[in-house]
Every structure is written in C-alpha cells, then in structure tokens.
Design a protein around this motif. Structure first.
Motif, PDB file in Angstrom:
ATOM      1  N   ARG A 162       0.866  -1.175   0.000  1.00 47.05           N
ATOM      2  CA  ARG A 162       0.000   0.000   0.000  1.00 47.05           C
ATOM      3  C   ARG A 162       0.906   1.229   0.000  1.00 47.05           C
ATOM      4  NH1 ARG A 162      -4.390   0.039   4.584  1.00 47.05           N
ATOM      5  NH2 ARG A 162      -5.288   1.590   3.160  1.00 47.05           N
ATOM      6  N   ARG A 163       0.591   2.188  -0.840  1.00 44.16           N
ATOM      7  CA  ARG A 163       1.411   3.391  -0.917  1.00 44.16           C
ATOM      8  C   ARG A 163       1.062   4.343   0.229  1.00 44.16           C
ATOM      9  NH1 ARG A 163       1.143   3.799  -7.501  1.00 44.16           N
ATOM     10  NH2 ARG A 163       3.260   3.057  -7.880  1.00 44.16           N
ATOM     11  N   SER A 164       2.095   4.891   0.846  1.00 43.56           N
ATOM     12  CA  SER A 164       1.895   5.800   1.969  1.00 43.56           C
ATOM     13  C   SER A 164       2.991   6.858   1.971  1.00 43.56           C
ATOM     14  CB  SER A 164       1.890   5.020   3.292  1.00 43.56           C
ATOM     15  OG  SER A 164       3.130   4.376   3.502  1.00 43.56           O
ATOM     16  N   ALA A 165       2.855   7.818   2.870  1.00 42.53           N
ATOM     17  CA  ALA A 165       3.816   8.912   2.943  1.00 42.53           C
ATOM     18  C   ALA A 165       3.914   9.393   4.380  1.00 42.53           C
ATOM     19  CB  ALA A 165       3.397  10.057   2.023  1.00 42.53           C
ATOM     20  N   ALA A 166       5.050   9.992   4.726  1.00 37.02           N
ATOM     21  CA  ALA A 166       5.260  10.520   6.073  1.00 37.02           C
ATOM     22  C   ALA A 166       6.143  11.759   5.985  1.00 37.02           C
ATOM     23  CB  ALA A 166       5.900   9.470   6.977  1.00 37.02           C
ATOM     24  N   GLY A 204       2.153  10.495   9.390  1.00 35.57           N
ATOM     25  CA  GLY A 204       2.018   9.929   8.047  1.00 35.57           C
ATOM     26  C   GLY A 204       0.874   8.944   7.963  1.00 35.57           C
ATOM     27  N   GLY A 205       0.640   8.454   6.736  1.00 33.46           N
ATOM     28  CA  GLY A 205      -0.423   7.483   6.521  1.00 33.46           C
ATOM     29  C   GLY A 205      -0.551   7.139   5.052  1.00 33.46           C
ATOM     30  N   VAL A 206      -1.560   6.346   4.725  1.00 36.49           N
ATOM     31  CA  VAL A 206      -1.736   5.858   3.357  1.00 36.49           C
ATOM     32  C   VAL A 206      -2.287   6.968   2.468  1.00 36.49           C
ATOM     33  CG1 VAL A 206      -2.048   3.478   4.095  1.00 36.49           C
ATOM     34  CG2 VAL A 206      -4.044   4.966   3.859  1.00 36.49           C
ATOM     35  N   LEU A 207      -2.001   6.850   1.167  1.00 32.03           N
ATOM     36  CA  LEU A 207      -2.484   7.813   0.184  1.00 32.03           C
ATOM     37  C   LEU A 207      -3.988   7.639  -0.018  1.00 32.03           C
ATOM     38  CD1 LEU A 207       0.586   7.886  -0.215  1.00 32.03           C
ATOM     39  CD2 LEU A 207       0.200   7.989  -2.674  1.00 32.03           C
ATOM     40  N   GLU A 208      -4.683   8.764  -0.175  1.00 32.76           N
ATOM     41  CA  GLU A 208      -6.121   8.753  -0.370  1.00 32.76           C
ATOM     42  C   GLU A 208      -6.488   9.371  -1.719  1.00 32.76           C
ATOM     43  OE1 GLU A 208      -7.944  10.669   2.970  1.00 32.76           O
ATOM     44  OE2 GLU A 208      -7.241   9.150   4.406  1.00 32.76           O
ATOM     45  N   GLU A 209      -7.719   9.135  -2.144  1.00 34.25           N
ATOM     46  CA  GLU A 209      -8.161   9.622  -3.450  1.00 34.25           C
ATOM     47  C   GLU A 209      -8.036  11.139  -3.562  1.00 34.25           C
ATOM     48  OE1 GLU A 209      -9.223   9.418  -7.284  1.00 34.25           O
ATOM     49  OE2 GLU A 209      -8.845   7.703  -5.951  1.00 34.25           O
ATOM     50  N   SER A 231       2.290  11.498  -3.020  1.00 33.67           N
ATOM     51  CA  SER A 231       2.916  11.238  -1.719  1.00 33.67           C
ATOM     52  C   SER A 231       3.218  12.535  -0.984  1.00 33.67           C
ATOM     53  CB  SER A 231       4.210  10.444  -1.913  1.00 33.67           C
ATOM     54  OG  SER A 231       3.948   9.174  -2.462  1.00 33.67           O
ATOM     55  N   LEU A 232       3.686  13.527  -1.719  1.00 34.68           N
ATOM     56  CA  LEU A 232       3.972  14.826  -1.121  1.00 34.68           C
ATOM     57  C   LEU A 232       2.708  15.440  -0.532  1.00 34.68           C
ATOM     58  CD1 LEU A 232       5.996  17.112  -0.612  1.00 34.68           C
ATOM     59  CD2 LEU A 232       5.513  17.961  -2.913  1.00 34.68           C
ATOM     60  N   ILE A 233       1.633  15.395  -1.295  1.00 36.07           N
ATOM     61  CA  ILE A 233       0.348  15.906  -0.806  1.00 36.07           C
ATOM     62  C   ILE A 233      -0.102  15.130   0.428  1.00 36.07           C
ATOM     63  CG2 ILE A 233      -2.096  16.168  -1.358  1.00 36.07           C
ATOM     64  CD1 ILE A 233      -0.360  18.146  -2.840  1.00 36.07           C
ATOM     65  N   ALA A 234       0.003  13.805   0.380  1.00 35.70           N
ATOM     66  CA  ALA A 234      -0.455  12.961   1.490  1.00 35.70           C
ATOM     67  C   ALA A 234       0.354  13.217   2.754  1.00 35.70           C
ATOM     68  CB  ALA A 234      -0.369  11.490   1.094  1.00 35.70           C
ATOM     69  N   ALA A 235       1.660  13.420   2.619  1.00 33.60           N
ATOM     70  CA  ALA A 235       2.511  13.677   3.782  1.00 33.60           C
ATOM     71  C   ALA A 235       2.076  14.956   4.492  1.00 33.60           C
ATOM     72  CB  ALA A 235       3.965  13.771   3.346  1.00 33.60           C
ATOM     73  N   THR A 280       6.515   3.479   1.408  1.00 35.26           N
ATOM     74  CA  THR A 280       6.403   4.785   2.051  1.00 35.26           C
ATOM     75  C   THR A 280       7.493   5.737   1.608  1.00 35.26           C
ATOM     76  OG1 THR A 280       5.487   3.702   4.016  1.00 35.26           O
ATOM     77  CG2 THR A 280       6.194   5.999   4.244  1.00 35.26           C
ATOM     78  N   GLN A 281       7.080   6.897   1.102  1.00 41.99           N
ATOM     79  CA  GLN A 281       8.006   7.974   0.807  1.00 41.99           C
ATOM     80  C   GLN A 281       8.040   8.914   2.011  1.00 41.99           C
ATOM     81  OE1 GLN A 281      10.064   8.777  -2.109  1.00 41.99           O
ATOM     82  NE2 GLN A 281      10.879  10.008  -0.432  1.00 41.99           N
TER      83      GLN A 281
END
Length: 286
Positions: free
Chosen positions: A5-9, A38-43, A75-79, A118-119
């Motif tokens: 699962r793709r995620s970011a922190a 951090g956490g998983v990427l969302e729509e 990932s940048l947005i999600a972080a 995770t990025q």
C-alpha cells in the motif's frame, strides 16, 4: 506475501535538531510505537496532486523517478495532509512545495502480512513546542533529538519499527539540517525515490540491492506489479561502497555496519549491532 500500500510521512525537524515523534494509538497500525506523522495515500491526494502537478514539478523535478512522478506528487500531498490531521499544525501545501525535500523511500519486506511503500519527506519547522495532537491517531508526542530517541529505544523505553530506527541513525549521523539538505542534494538524487526494500533476518536488517541477496528470487516473489518493474530497471546492476556509522549511547558503544549503495541511500549490512566487538545482550529488536 502481500501487495504494497502506498503511503507517505513527514519528518518535522527544528533548528535545535529536535524531530517530532508521535506515539501511535494502540488500536491503529504500528500501535504503541513512535513514528513520524504519516499514513496511506487517499483519493483526494491524487486529485490535488493532479491539480498542483506543475507547481510541484517546478520545485521537485530533480528528484523524480520517471516511473513514479505522479505517485511522488501524491505522496507529497499525502505527507502534508496526514501531518496536518495528526498534529493540527496548519500547513499550506502550496507554500511548502519549495521547502519540503524527499528523504528516503522504504518498502516493507515481502514476508510481512501488511506491506507499505512509504516515501518519507523532511521539513524544517519551528515554533510548535506545544501541540494539540489528534488523540484518535496518537496518545502523545515528543520533540527530541535523533540521538535521544535512539538512546531511549536501546534502553527499551520506547518502541520503534526498523525503518524509523534506521532513519534516526541517518539523521543522528548527519548532525544538522544543513547537512541533511547537502546529503539530499548531492550524488544520485533519485536515490531518495527509488525502491529501498529491507529484509529482516535473525541477525538484523539487510537491504536490497545487496550482493548478499538473490535479486532474481526477490523479483519472482514480488506481487506488486509496479514495484517489480522498478526493481527490474533500477537494480539490474549492483555497485556498492561501504562505510561505518557509530552510535554512542548509555555509556555503551554501538557499531552498526552500514553500506552506502550507488543507487540507494543507506543499508545496514550483515545486521550485527555490536558492543566492543561482541553481540550486545540488549541489541535493538528488529
């Protein structure tokens, strides 16, 4: 075996070289351990990344892997989003695109039931000594130096998962935010956004690409299609030069054998954490 699962922190670091760590709620993933926000990427992250793609490209083009640039934007947005949700620090993503840098991308090894690609990003941020954190996500927070967190971990005072432990070692060794930026911007820039897969063994942690591992076996076992394609392209030739990190804590000298790969940031070689050339009785729990 499972799909990543793709995620970011986001690693928040102050001028006094203290980083923010959250103690995760026991009822969520990585419960009870200390981690970066951090956490998983969302729509919604994908949609905003598409809207801001040109602005992100302007500030981050040199870090792109040509296979993953849209994923990198997201990932940048999600972080940023996850950090805002978990810390209640108001972060304006558009203003931060020029300040946030990619630190390291870590992928959970194949034998784990839950896997994350995770990025991790890093941002210099001050004036937030006191936080009103989201108690649904975390039960407490702490600003402290990488060395202080490592010392607490080695003395069994806190819990850290291996990727966080390794990043704290890297941060501790670099020693200042300016050194971090220099490290990020020198050499192979794409090292921060290409796959960095760790394999846990009974001796510790080994890294792909590592000559000690059968890359073909790794590719055969990988069930995440995009990751398999990246591994094929990036790791078809493995070159390595080694150096050593030293961590001193609790009046004990802990030495980790760490290798720097041409196409990858840092890896703990052979996995031995030793004290005076002997295995420690209280070595970090991988």
């Amino acid at each position: 075996m499972s799909i990543c699962r793709r995620s970011a922190a986001l690693i928040l670091i102050r001028d006094d070289f203290k980083v923010l760590m959250l103690k995760r709620n026991n009822d969520i993933s990585f419960g009870g351990s200390f981690a970066f926000p951090g956490g998983v990427l969302e729509e919604t992250d994908y949609k905003l990344a598409q809207t801001d793609s040109q602005l992100i490209l302007k500030n981050h083009s040199k870090y792109y892997c040509n296979q993953t640039y849209t994923w990198y934007d997201t990932s940048l947005i999600a972080a940023i989003r996850e950090t805002t949700e978990e810390t209640n620090i108001s972060l304006d993503s558009k203003q931060l695109y020029s300040q946030i840098k990619p630190f390291i991308r870590i992928i959970t090894p194949q034998m784990m039931k839950k896997r994350y690609d995770t990025q991790f990003f890093i941002l210099n941020l001050n004036n937030y000594d006191t936080l009103n954190i989201n108690k649904n996500e975390s039960i407490s927070y702490e600003w402290n130096t990488p060395f202080a967190f490592l010392e607490k971990y080695i003395n069994n005072q806190i819990s850290l998962f291996p990727p966080i432990f390794l990043q704290l070692i890297i941060l501790k060794q670099l020693g200042s935010f300016q050194n971090i930026i220099t490290y990020i911007n020198q050499g192979d820039l794409l090292k921060h956004t290409y796959p960095h897969v760790f394999q846990f063994t009974n001796k510790g942690i080994l890294n792909y690409p590592d000559p000690n591992f059968d890359l073909q076996k790794l590719l055969e076992n990988e069930q995440t299609d995009y990751l398999k394609n990246e591994l094929k392209i990036r790791y078809n030739q493995i070159e390595r030069s080694d150096f050593r990190f030293q961590l001193e804590g609790n009046l004990k000298r802990l030495v980790g054998h760490i290798g720097k790969f041409q196409n990858s940031p840092l890896a703990l070689l052979n996995g031995e954490i030793i004290n005076d050339n002997q295995f420690t009785q209280n070595k970090p729990r991988f």
